[in-house]
Scaffold this motif. Sequence first.
Motif, PDB file in Angstrom:
ATOM      1  N   LEU A 135      64.192  96.491  93.611  1.00  0.00           N
ATOM      2  CA  LEU A 135      65.063  97.289  94.467  1.00  0.00           C
ATOM      3  C   LEU A 135      65.007  96.851  95.937  1.00  0.00           C
ATOM      4  O   LEU A 135      65.915  97.156  96.704  1.00  0.00           O
ATOM      5  N   VAL A 136      63.941  96.149  96.325  1.00  0.00           N
ATOM      6  CA  VAL A 136      63.801  95.732  97.720  1.00  0.00           C
ATOM      7  C   VAL A 136      64.238  94.289  97.934  1.00  0.00           C
ATOM      8  O   VAL A 136      64.954  93.971  98.900  1.00  0.00           O
ATOM      9  N   TYR A 137      63.825  93.384  97.037  1.00  0.00           N
ATOM     10  CA  TYR A 137      63.932  91.950  97.310  1.00  0.00           C
ATOM     11  C   TYR A 137      65.370  91.474  97.528  1.00  0.00           C
ATOM     12  O   TYR A 137      65.756  91.066  98.632  1.00  0.00           O
ATOM     13  N   THR A 138      66.173  91.532  96.491  1.00  0.00           N
ATOM     14  CA  THR A 138      67.535  90.996  96.601  1.00  0.00           C
ATOM     15  C   THR A 138      68.384  91.741  97.635  1.00  0.00           C
ATOM     16  O   THR A 138      69.039  91.103  98.466  1.00  0.00           O
ATOM     17  N   PRO A 139      68.408  93.073  97.634  1.00  0.00           N
ATOM     18  CA  PRO A 139      69.236  93.752  98.642  1.00  0.00           C
ATOM     19  C   PRO A 139      68.831  93.446 100.081  1.00  0.00           C
ATOM     20  O   PRO A 139      69.682  93.335 100.958  1.00  0.00           O
ATOM     21  N   SER A 140      67.518  93.296 100.339  1.00  0.00           N
ATOM     22  CA  SER A 140      67.093  93.061 101.728  1.00  0.00           C
ATOM     23  C   SER A 140      67.421  91.650 102.173  1.00  0.00           C
ATOM     24  O   SER A 140      67.964  91.446 103.270  1.00  0.00           O
TER      25      SER A 140
END
Length: 408
Positions: A132-137
């Motif tokens: 939930l953090v890696y790709t969107p950020s």
Amino acid sequence: MSAPRTPSSLAATASPADTGELAYAWVVVWACFVGLAVIFGVAYSFAAFFDSFSAEFHAQRADVSLVFGLSGLIYFVLGAGAGVLADRFGPRVVCSAGMLCIAGGLLGCSFAGSISAVYAAYGVGIGIGIALVYTPSIACVQPWFTRRRGLAAGLASAGIGAGTVVVPLAATALIGLLDWRSALRLLALGALVLGLGATLLLRRAPGATAQQGRGPVAGLTLREALRSSEFRWLYGAILLASPVMFIPFAHASAAARDLGIDDARAVGLVGLIGIGSLTGRFAIGALADRIGRPLTLALAQASLGLSYLVWGAAGGYAAMAVFALWLGLSYGGMVALMPALCMDLFGARAVSSILGTLYSGAALGNLAGPVLAGWVFDRYGGYGPVIWGCVLLSVPGTWAAARLVRRR
């Protein structure tokens, strides 16, 4: 009827954006840096807990390696879905939810009474959080920039290297001072304070949102990208590189201990991978500005496989340190290139979804690579077959990246 859009036509359709000049763009870069440092610092701290899990639950190396592999499988597979959520709801909401999952996974793991509970908390909980953090950020950064996209991508993704250097060493020190359960609880607190504070600062770029009077965002949809040959070759390169990338994070420290290297220096090899990664994100980024990102990716892929020759010849700490730095240099450069290359090829319209789908190619290698390496060691008592297998696997991976160069 208008002509269909293709990846190679995006440079012509994308106009210079004023978003690269906005001061908040750099806030997003540094927020992404901190968020990535937290999540991958936690992920790669697994090396510090490897022996504790093995001793506490009487588990073999293949069994313990499954914790790391399961986490990686989940965050790479779910990355595509997280990208879709970020495209719809924005990166702040999605990434903040991910940080809460990571903190919960660390806290739950600290109460684990069996290796199965570790799988559920560390493997599944942290895996979902990183997804939930890696790709969107990381995808959030690219649309803010036009002229300085490579620099911004390098700075933001350098958080992975920084976290890899600092957090595993901090976890090792905490385990020595307290115990592994207390160390996990303090890491959970750090994820809440630093990680959540960073993700709350993330914001979608104005140019990445369709606005009245401006028309649709430039770029391909996810469906259009999936039909392109550029996507297929890039996906193949990621798929083949992933086992070579991730085996050392689970096994380099254990291999160093087998050579008689003390725990602090053995776990410190993960930190050296992080130092090499930090260097690679800037050095390889500068090279990419001169010769192009597709060719640089192919060279980094070849370098990744060649680094294993040093591990194969290692007889002590010095050679293992050289291997860790070399692998980190290659790995860091590849990771830094991916978001900017994805933006170059496919545009801003669905960049989070496309990047997340590309990263799903790393899922199988992240799971199978470390687990298979542990099985080989348990069966044969050494890492020789693993090392030569990674060297050979890098050949088709480099070829896939080279095909992308020809297409461009």
